[in-house]
Design an enzyme around this catalytic site. Structure first.
Site, short mmCIF file in Angstrom:
data_model
loop_
_atom_site.label_atom_id
_atom_site.label_comp_id
_atom_site.label_asym_id
_atom_site.label_seq_id
_atom_site.Cartn_x
_atom_site.Cartn_y
_atom_site.Cartn_z
N CYS A 1 17.76 14.84 9.20
CA CYS A 1 17.45 15.80 8.14
C CYS A 1 18.15 15.27 6.91
O CYS A 1 19.33 14.89 6.99
CB CYS A 1 17.98 17.19 8.51
SG CYS A 1 17.83 18.37 7.15
N THR A 2 17.44 15.22 5.80
CA THR A 2 18.03 14.58 4.62
C THR A 2 19.15 15.41 3.98
O THR A 2 19.84 14.93 3.09
CB THR A 2 16.93 14.26 3.58
OG1 THR A 2 16.15 15.44 3.35
CG2 THR A 2 16.05 13.14 4.05
N HIS A 3 19.34 16.62 4.46
CA HIS A 3 20.50 17.40 3.99
C HIS A 3 21.80 16.94 4.68
O HIS A 3 22.88 17.12 4.15
CB HIS A 3 20.32 18.89 4.33
CG HIS A 3 19.41 19.63 3.42
ND1 HIS A 3 18.05 19.42 3.40
CD2 HIS A 3 19.65 20.59 2.49
CE1 HIS A 3 17.50 20.23 2.51
NE2 HIS A 3 18.46 20.94 1.94
N CYS B 1 11.93 14.08 3.49
CA CYS B 1 12.14 15.28 4.30
C CYS B 1 11.72 14.92 5.72
O CYS B 1 10.56 14.53 5.94
CB CYS B 1 11.27 16.39 3.74
SG CYS B 1 11.20 17.86 4.76
N ASN B 2 12.64 15.02 6.66
CA ASN B 2 12.30 14.69 8.05
C ASN B 2 11.27 15.64 8.62
O ASN B 2 10.42 15.26 9.41
CB ASN B 2 13.55 14.75 8.92
CG ASN B 2 14.44 13.55 8.75
OD1 ASN B 2 14.43 12.63 9.54
ND2 ASN B 2 15.21 13.53 7.68
N THR B 3 11.38 16.91 8.21
CA THR B 3 10.46 17.90 8.75
C THR B 3 9.02 17.54 8.38
O THR B 3 8.14 17.48 9.24
CB THR B 3 10.84 19.30 8.21
OG1 THR B 3 12.23 19.52 8.46
CG2 THR B 3 10.03 20.38 8.87
N GLU C 1 23.00 23.88 1.25
CA GLU C 1 22.45 24.51 0.04
C GLU C 1 23.45 25.52 -0.54
O GLU C 1 23.45 25.79 -1.73
CB GLU C 1 21.10 25.18 0.34
CG GLU C 1 20.06 24.21 0.93
CD GLU C 1 18.94 23.79 -0.03
OE1 GLU C 1 18.71 24.50 -1.00
OE2 GLU C 1 18.34 22.73 0.21
N TYR D 1 11.87 24.27 5.10
CA TYR D 1 10.64 23.92 5.81
C TYR D 1 10.87 23.91 7.32
O TYR D 1 9.95 24.11 8.10
CB TYR D 1 10.18 22.51 5.41
CG TYR D 1 9.49 22.39 4.07
CD1 TYR D 1 9.42 23.46 3.19
CD2 TYR D 1 8.90 21.18 3.70
CE1 TYR D 1 8.79 23.32 1.95
CE2 TYR D 1 8.25 21.04 2.48
CZ TYR D 1 8.21 22.11 1.60
OH TYR D 1 7.58 21.96 0.40
N GLY D 2 12.10 23.64 7.71
CA GLY D 2 12.40 23.39 9.12
C GLY D 2 12.21 24.58 10.05
O GLY D 2 12.19 24.43 11.26
N ASP E 1 11.05 16.80 -1.17
CA ASP E 1 11.76 17.45 -0.06
C ASP E 1 11.60 18.95 -0.27
O ASP E 1 11.13 19.40 -1.31
CB ASP E 1 13.25 17.06 -0.07
CG ASP E 1 14.05 17.76 1.04
OD1 ASP E 1 13.53 17.84 2.18
OD2 ASP E 1 15.16 18.24 0.78
N SER E 2 12.04 19.71 0.73
CA SER E 2 11.97 21.17 0.60
C SER E 2 12.99 21.68 -0.42
O SER E 2 12.84 22.77 -0.94
CB SER E 2 12.27 21.81 1.95
OG SER E 2 13.58 21.45 2.35
N1 DGL Z 1 15.73 18.17 4.22
C1 DGL Z 1 14.70 18.50 5.09
C2 DGL Z 1 14.57 17.60 6.28
O1 DGL Z 1 14.92 16.44 6.18
C3 DGL Z 1 14.34 19.88 5.45
C4 DGL Z 1 15.29 20.98 5.45
C5 DGL Z 1 14.51 22.25 5.57
O2 DGL Z 1 13.83 22.59 4.60
O3 DGL Z 1 14.56 22.90 6.60
O4 DGL Z 1 14.09 17.98 7.31
#
Ligand code: DGL
Length: 261
Positions: free
Chosen positions: A180-182, A69-71, A148, A38-39, A6-7
């Protein structure tokens, strides 16, 4: 080894599910904290990062890649698959399946990073599987930073979440994909703001089950994945603050390793 990336720390919500569903299996995690988020990046940059992340995990001994990571999952699974020729699991597929199983009125909300929402991946995949469904998406770029930062119970987080969710709430969705995994870390406040009647969907459990099925099948058995219970957590940048958040997410002692990109 199962390689997961993931990012940043968000992918740890997926690792948690993997540890539960696949106890004993060796896992190597890479959080690209030096280049997170990453998003907010372009598709070309996210794709390059995803390829580099997968390459790193393979160099560490991974034989299967989980894009937690969804992105990255919305833009790069095919290219990662084709480049490395290993089994690649993304977080989009299990979320789509779970959302379609949960919805009763076929009105599904999706929240994610700007890159994920702009990719249109959830609309495409949901409509392919259920042409009649209506999909309403909202980019929630600030939520990753709030996670974060560890701002999970602050009034500001509740206020921002409410603002992001309002347009979806007014559409009468009965299911909301946490794309988004966050975001599962903020599930409590998201649930409160979107309303108790809306089912929240997160891909972690579905992905872990999908991977467990694969590992139990013939192609998975051929990989001979080691089961010594070793878990490694690599990050491209490491601070005490980040280490605290990572430990809180996994709920246990973690040996965090700093690696250079
Ligand atoms: N956790 C990541 C996702 O699922 C990305 C968050 C990010 O880096 O913007 O998209």
């Amino acid at each position: 080894m199962i390689g997961v990336f993931d990012s940043g720390v968000g992918g740890l919500t997926v690792v948690r599910a993997l540890m539960e569903h696949l106890p004993g299996y060796d896992i190597v995690y890479f959080g690209d904290t030096a280049r997170s988020p990453y998003g907010t990046k372009s598709p070309a940059t996210v794709t390059r990062y995803a390829l580099e992340d997968a390459r790193r995990l393979l160099a560490e001994g991974a034989r299967v890649i989980v894009m937690a990571c969804n992105t990255a999952s919305s833009l790069a699974p095919e290219v990662v698959r084709q480049t490395f020729g290993v089994p690649v699991f993304d977080v989009i597929t299990p979320a789509v399946e779970a959302a379609l199983a949960a919805t009763r009125n076929l009105r599904i909300g999706v929240i994610g990073t700007r890159a994920t929402v702009l990719s249109g991946i959830y609309e495409t995949r949901l409509r392919q599987r259920a042409p009649g469904c209506r999909v309403y998406s909202a980019a929630c770029p600030l939520l990753v930073s709030l996670v974060e930062e560890g701002w999970l119970r602050r009034p500001e987080t509740a206020m921002i979440t409410k603002k992001y969710l309002l347009p979806l709430k007014t559409r009468g969705i009965d299911t909301l994909i946490l794309g988004c995994t966050h975001y599962p870390v903020l599930a409590e406040v998201i649930q409160r703001k979107v309303g108790r009647r809306v089912r929240l969907i997160d891909s972690a459990d579905g992905l872990a089950r999908q991977l467990a099925d694969f590992i139990a099948g013939p192609a998975g058995k051929d990989l001979n994945l080691p089961q010594t219970g070793r878990h490694r957590f690599l990050f491209s940048d490491l601070t005490d603050h980040l280490a605290g958040i990572a430990r809180r997410l996994i709920k246990g002692h973690l040996n965090l390793e700093l690696v250079r990109t």
